[in-house]
Design an enzyme around this catalytic site. Sequence first.
Site, PDB file in Angstrom:
ATOM      1  NE  ARG A 236      -0.903 -22.173  -8.375  1.00  0.00           N
ATOM      2  CZ  ARG A 236      -0.670 -22.145  -9.619  1.00  0.00           C
ATOM      3  NH1 ARG A 236       0.133 -21.174 -10.239  1.00  0.00           N
ATOM      4  NH2 ARG A 236      -0.904 -23.198 -10.599  1.00  0.00           N
TER       5      ARG A 236
ATOM      6  CE  LYS B  38       8.915   3.190 -23.320  1.00  0.00           C
ATOM      7  NZ  LYS B  38       8.114   3.926 -22.979  1.00  0.00           N
TER       8      LYS B  38
ATOM      9  NE  ARG C 232       6.478 -14.342  -8.218  1.00  0.00           N
ATOM     10  CZ  ARG C 232       5.682 -15.555  -8.260  1.00  0.00           C
ATOM     11  NH1 ARG C 232       5.312 -16.118  -9.301  1.00  0.00           N
ATOM     12  NH2 ARG C 232       5.150 -15.841  -7.216  1.00  0.00           N
TER      13      ARG C 232
ATOM     14  CG  HIS D 132       6.820 -16.839  -2.622  1.00  0.00           C
ATOM     15  ND1 HIS D 132       5.933 -15.866  -2.541  1.00  0.00           N
ATOM     16  CD2 HIS D 132       6.147 -17.777  -3.838  1.00  0.00           C
ATOM     17  CE1 HIS D 132       4.940 -16.249  -3.204  1.00  0.00           C
ATOM     18  NE2 HIS D 132       5.082 -17.093  -4.301  1.00  0.00           N
TER      19      HIS D 132
END
Length: 324
Positions: A55, A83, A105, A133
């Site tokens: 979402r 890496k 995020r 959030h």
Amino acid sequence: MTRHLISSADLTRHDVESILATAESMHDVQRREVKKVPTLRGRTVINFFFEDSTRTRSSFEIAGKWMSADTINLSAKGSSTSKGESLRDTAMTVDAMAVDALVIRHNASGAARQVSQWVRCSVINAGDGTHEHPTQALLDAYTLRSRMGRLDGKHVVIVGDLTHSRVFRSNVITLKTLGARVTVVAPPTLMPAGVTAWSETDGFATSWDLDAVIDGDDAVDAMMMLRVQRERMSGGYFPTAREYTVGYGLTRERLERLVRRNPDVLVMHPGPMNRGLEIAAEVADAPQSVVLDQVSAGVAVRMAVLYHLLAGESAEQLPEGAQA
Ligand code: CP
């Protein structure tokens, strides 16, 4: 508004109401056949997702594209993170390309705040570990307000795996900013340490007993169910899935009791849902459920956030071409 959006606590009531008002205009754009406004033409937004998302990532990408920004998606796999490049080097590398915003995020709580101290561009927290959030809380507030008007005095109950939830933390802050009363419910093993101290603040309560809250004196206006985040659990937080559902799941029988008390009660879930665990499938699809309204609001609200952070001094005015 500040240059970054890291925590819901960064936003005053005026900030939240400005963003939600802009989101209403953006929602009108979303309903058009041609979903494009020139507001962020020439701006570049990087969506950097170190954790999976459906979402949030897609709605930020759609939001940027509909506002004519150039949007680029990066994930840990496929970038030089795999890496061994450090978060600092990655953030500074992206920033050196003169991007305007970095939507991030990350699985580490505090990562977005840390990145904001390394870069020149705006940083938007799209979920950091178990911390916050903020755009989810804004879209939840938008969804609630579009159904019930002002939230002052409304009773919102948030139920579930609070220990691993960033949605719960941001929602408590934003809902209280808008004047709502919030009760959070979880089994003792999933009630974060320190939250019971919050219950001393006005308009906030905690409980281990979902049925007592449903049948209590204070009728519920909205019931927000949270996902049991098994991927973040290292031990046995509850005996069995069945026992969790018996104690804390929103079953059809519990929904019927809620509706008897308040026929206008709303059912929310930020997704993704564990149908049959924290929410019965038939409840997720019931007329009281606004789960897909939340998803829809996600695009409009993220357009509004990008607009307020990137459109500069004109941000108090509606964007050209975004009029209804
Ligand atoms: N609610 C939410 O953040 O969903 P995603 O993980 O799919 O982005």
